[in-house]
Design a protein around this motif. Structure first.
Motif, PDB file in Angstrom:
ATOM      1  N   ILE A 337       0.817  -1.211   0.000  1.00  0.00           N
ATOM      2  CA  ILE A 337       0.000   0.000   0.000  1.00  0.00           C
ATOM      3  C   ILE A 337       0.853   1.264   0.000  1.00  0.00           C
ATOM      4  CG2 ILE A 337      -1.799   1.294   1.209  1.00  0.00           C
ATOM      5  CD1 ILE A 337      -2.688  -1.383   0.018  1.00  0.00           C
ATOM      6  N   PHE A 338       1.904   1.283   0.827  1.00  0.00           N
ATOM      7  CA  PHE A 338       2.658   2.516   1.037  1.00  0.00           C
ATOM      8  C   PHE A 338       4.099   2.471   0.530  1.00  0.00           C
ATOM      9  CE2 PHE A 338      -0.460   2.423   4.609  1.00  0.00           C
ATOM     10  CZ  PHE A 338      -1.241   3.486   4.184  1.00  0.00           C
ATOM     11  N   GLY A 339       4.543   1.303   0.078  1.00  0.00           N
ATOM     12  CA  GLY A 339       5.911   1.208  -0.410  1.00  0.00           C
ATOM     13  C   GLY A 339       6.956   1.231   0.679  1.00  0.00           C
ATOM     14  N   ARG A 340       6.551   0.983   1.908  1.00  0.00           N
ATOM     15  CA  ARG A 340       7.484   0.920   3.035  1.00  0.00           C
ATOM     16  C   ARG A 340       6.863   0.124   4.175  1.00  0.00           C
ATOM     17  NH1 ARG A 340       3.881   2.471   6.372  1.00  0.00           N
ATOM     18  NH2 ARG A 340       3.058   4.575   6.344  1.00  0.00           N
ATOM     19  N   VAL A 341       7.689  -0.246   5.140  1.00  0.00           N
ATOM     20  CA  VAL A 341       7.230  -0.984   6.316  1.00  0.00           C
ATOM     21  C   VAL A 341       7.668  -0.218   7.549  1.00  0.00           C
ATOM     22  CG1 VAL A 341       7.358  -3.133   7.623  1.00  0.00           C
ATOM     23  CG2 VAL A 341       7.385  -3.189   5.123  1.00  0.00           C
ATOM     24  N   THR A 342       6.747   0.045   8.476  1.00  0.00           N
ATOM     25  CA  THR A 342       7.091   0.776   9.684  1.00  0.00           C
ATOM     26  C   THR A 342       7.867  -0.128  10.641  1.00  0.00           C
ATOM     27  OG1 THR A 342       4.905   0.221  10.561  1.00  0.00           O
ATOM     28  CG2 THR A 342       5.164   2.391   9.552  1.00  0.00           C
ATOM     29  N   MET A 343       8.829   0.458  11.311  1.00  0.00           N
ATOM     30  CA  MET A 343       9.707  -0.291  12.198  1.00  0.00           C
ATOM     31  C   MET A 343       8.975  -1.004  13.335  1.00  0.00           C
ATOM     32  SD  MET A 343      12.708  -1.351  12.619  1.00  0.00           S
ATOM     33  CE  MET A 343      13.544  -0.318  11.396  1.00  0.00           C
ATOM     34  N   GLY A 386      -0.859   8.308  14.259  1.00  0.00           N
ATOM     35  CA  GLY A 386      -1.807   8.961  13.370  1.00  0.00           C
ATOM     36  C   GLY A 386      -2.665  10.021  14.021  1.00  0.00           C
ATOM     37  N   LYS A 387      -2.512  10.232  15.334  1.00  0.00           N
ATOM     38  CA  LYS A 387      -3.359  11.185  16.049  1.00  0.00           C
ATOM     39  C   LYS A 387      -3.126  12.605  15.533  1.00  0.00           C
ATOM     40  CE  LYS A 387      -4.732  12.629  20.688  1.00  0.00           C
ATOM     41  NZ  LYS A 387      -4.482  12.469  22.157  1.00  0.00           N
ATOM     42  N   GLY A 388      -4.220  13.257  15.196  1.00  0.00           N
ATOM     43  CA  GLY A 388      -4.138  14.635  14.751  1.00  0.00           C
ATOM     44  C   GLY A 388      -3.622  14.818  13.336  1.00  0.00           C
ATOM     45  N   ARG A 389      -3.429  13.718  12.622  1.00  0.00           N
ATOM     46  CA  ARG A 389      -2.931  13.800  11.252  1.00  0.00           C
ATOM     47  C   ARG A 389      -3.998  13.285  10.284  1.00  0.00           C
ATOM     48  NH1 ARG A 389       3.138  11.135  11.823  1.00  0.00           N
ATOM     49  NH2 ARG A 389       3.934  12.579  13.428  1.00  0.00           N
ATOM     50  N   PRO A 390      -3.992  13.793   9.057  1.00  0.00           N
ATOM     51  CA  PRO A 390      -4.924  13.243   8.065  1.00  0.00           C
ATOM     52  C   PRO A 390      -4.511  11.831   7.683  1.00  0.00           C
ATOM     53  CG  PRO A 390      -3.406  14.798   7.040  1.00  0.00           C
ATOM     54  CD  PRO A 390      -3.180  14.892   8.523  1.00  0.00           C
ATOM     55  N   PRO A 391      -5.437  11.016   7.179  1.00  0.00           N
ATOM     56  CA  PRO A 391      -5.079   9.650   6.773  1.00  0.00           C
ATOM     57  C   PRO A 391      -3.944   9.645   5.766  1.00  0.00           C
ATOM     58  CG  PRO A 391      -7.466   9.954   6.776  1.00  0.00           C
ATOM     59  CD  PRO A 391      -6.867  11.308   6.981  1.00  0.00           C
ATOM     60  N   GLU A 392      -3.049   8.722   5.934  1.00  0.00           N
ATOM     61  CA  GLU A 392      -1.889   8.615   5.028  1.00  0.00           C
ATOM     62  C   GLU A 392      -2.349   8.263   3.624  1.00  0.00           C
ATOM     63  OE1 GLU A 392       2.517   6.478   4.960  1.00  0.00           O
ATOM     64  OE2 GLU A 392       1.064   6.050   6.548  1.00  0.00           O
ATOM     65  N   THR A 393      -1.747   8.911   2.642  1.00  0.00           N
ATOM     66  CA  THR A 393      -2.109   8.669   1.251  1.00  0.00           C
ATOM     67  C   THR A 393      -1.397   7.434   0.716  1.00  0.00           C
ATOM     68  OG1 THR A 393      -2.368  11.045   0.899  1.00  0.00           O
ATOM     69  CG2 THR A 393      -2.151   9.666  -1.069  1.00  0.00           C
ATOM     70  N   ALA A 394      -2.122   6.594  -0.003  1.00  0.00           N
ATOM     71  CA  ALA A 394      -1.525   5.401  -0.580  1.00  0.00           C
ATOM     72  C   ALA A 394      -0.433   5.793  -1.571  1.00  0.00           C
ATOM     73  CB  ALA A 394      -2.592   4.562  -1.278  1.00  0.00           C
ATOM     74  N   ALA A 395       0.684   5.067  -1.482  1.00  0.00           N
ATOM     75  CA  ALA A 395       1.807   5.312  -2.386  1.00  0.00           C
ATOM     76  C   ALA A 395       2.447   3.972  -2.731  1.00  0.00           C
ATOM     77  CB  ALA A 395       2.827   6.258  -1.744  1.00  0.00           C
ATOM     78  N   PRO A 396       1.774   3.165  -3.548  1.00  0.00           N
ATOM     79  CA  PRO A 396       2.280   1.811  -3.861  1.00  0.00           C
ATOM     80  C   PRO A 396       3.616   1.872  -4.565  1.00  0.00           C
ATOM     81  CG  PRO A 396       0.500   2.416  -5.353  1.00  0.00           C
ATOM     82  CD  PRO A 396       0.548   3.481  -4.304  1.00  0.00           C
ATOM     83  N   PRO A 397       4.438   0.826  -4.372  1.00  0.00           N
ATOM     84  CA  PRO A 397       5.743   0.783  -5.048  1.00  0.00           C
ATOM     85  C   PRO A 397       5.574   0.700  -6.560  1.00  0.00           C
ATOM     86  CG  PRO A 397       5.251  -1.339  -4.037  1.00  0.00           C
ATOM     87  CD  PRO A 397       4.189  -0.390  -3.585  1.00  0.00           C
ATOM     88  N   THR A 398       6.513   1.219  -7.266  1.00  0.00           N
ATOM     89  CA  THR A 398       6.458   1.199  -8.736  1.00  0.00           C
ATOM     90  C   THR A 398       6.982  -0.119  -9.267  1.00  0.00           C
ATOM     91  OG1 THR A 398       8.637   2.254  -8.829  1.00  0.00           O
ATOM     92  CG2 THR A 398       6.692   3.688  -8.882  1.00  0.00           C
TER      93      THR A 398
END
Length: 398
Positions: A337-343, A386-398
């Protein structure tokens, strides 16, 4: 009506209703039984051999689900012809699920024949429904590899034990790998390209979410059935604690799935340069998460059935390995979905791996609470980030 006017009449109209149809929800219900059967198989044989058998059977059942979801994405599920096709596949899945406990220790011919007939039936249906459209070219490529897979499936049904498993796993490898490579053929058909791979992002995303919820229901259903089957003696403090932890784990898995990644699958598919590939990667990630859910259900089922002070080593696979496999699949899904993995997710997997050597020396309730706490910590971290932030925008890997 002439031939040209009938051409492609079952194809989905791209501007039509994008949500899954009721027939697709009905189809998913048979997977409730299939997942229960896989859980019972592992509860009865939580060994290396039992795990291998369950993996092969899950891969086969999941492959049918994925291709049926693709079919209802390409063709209009509101059409009676498509609906009856889905019903027939559903009956085939029911027959396969019935054979799960005996798939390796009885006559595996029914399982293998049902699987191959479902694949052949799909080819016949799509070949007729997609006649005169680019979709037919796509299906012809897939059928070439399906025939090769069948040539391994049927001989495997006559083999015994691990030889059957190796042959069936090889047949499934043909299906999965050929799909990942876009079904290349030695003919001028080439690779899968063009309109045949057009998918409806909203529909596909919703289908994955639905089957994930079905899988989560497996934990709730397994716990409820196991708890009630023990009679009035079930209401001991130890069993009630296990039941509460099982329910909490299911709720936390739902939260970890839907927050950010699960809710962004549709925009990710729409934004991807290769929606078909992203959908495939999502299928693999969901399969890993569902396998983790099944193992988690196995662990909690054993804990309710046998509320012992110290658990055997084999239980570690379900109680600790289940949540770890779920997080691994969820990490892969996040990358899709985002092209990365959170630690934090990777840390959670490492923490669960670190718990493995110690849990056999801990009280069973402490072990279950520890794995649930890891899931809870990740859910809290997600909410805090994510508190107080807008939903993260999808950025799939190319």
């Amino acid at each position: 009506m002439n031939q040209n006017s009938r051409t492609g009449q079952l194809l989905r109209v791209r501007d039509a209703r994008k949500q899954p149809a009721f027939i697709e929800l009905f189809f998913d219900l048979v997977y409730v039984f299939a997942l229960i059967q896989l859980t019972h198989l592992l509860v009865d044989a939580l060994t290396l051999e039992g795990g291998f058998e369950a993996l092969v059977l899950l891969l086969a059942l999941w492959w049918v689900w994925v291709l049926t979801a693709w079919t209802t994405d390409q063709f209009d599920p509101q059409h009676a012809g498509v609906q009856w096709y889905v019903v027939l596949v559903m009956f085939g899945i029911l027959l396969m699920a019935i054979q799960v406990p005996k798939g390796f220790h009885g006559n595996g011919l029914l399982f293998a024949v049902t699987f191959t007939l479902i694949n052949f039936g799909r080819f016949l249906f799509v070949a007729r429904a997609a006649r005169g459209t680019p979709v037919l070219n796509h299906v012809m490529r897939a059928r070439f590899w399906s025939v090769l897979s069948t040539l391994i499936w049927i001989p495997g049904a006559f083999a015994e034990d691990w030889i059957r498993g190796v042959l069936w796993l090889s047949a499934l490898a043909v299906d999965y790998v050929s799909a990942a490579l876009r079904w290349p053929t030695p003919w001028k058909l080439g690779h899968a390209v063009g309109p045949a791979l057009e998918i409806v992002a909203t529909h596909v995303a919703e289908r994955y979410r639905q089957v994930f919820i079905i899988a989560l229901g497996e934990i709730v259903l397994a716990m409820g059935m196991t708890f009630s089957s023990t009679g009035y003696d079930a209401f001991t403090p130890r069993r009630v604690v296990v039941l509460a932890l099982a329910f909490a784990s299911a709720a936390l898995m739902w939260r970890l799935y839907i927050y950010q990644a699960g809710a962004q699958l549709s925009p990710a598919i729409a934004a991807s340069e290769n929606p078909h590939r992203l959908s495939q990667w999502s299928a693999y990630a969901h399969m890993a998460m569902i396998a983790g859910i099944i193992l988690t259900a196995v662990g909690f089922t054993l804990a309710i059935e046998h509320p012992i002070e110290r658990m055997p080593w084999s239980w570690v696979v379900g109680i600790v390995g289940g949540p770890a496999l779920f997080l691994a699949g969820r990490s892969g899904f996040e990358y899709v979905i985002f092209g990365r993995v959170t630690m934090p997710r990777l840390i959670g997997i490492l923490v669960l791996a670190g718990l493995s050597p110690a849990v056999v020396h801990l009280p069973l309730e402490v072990t279950l609470a520890s794995t649930t706490l890891v899931l809870a910590a990740l859910a809290v971290e997600d909410a805090a980030r994510g508190k107080g932030r807008p939903p993260e925008t999808a950025a799939p890997p190319t």
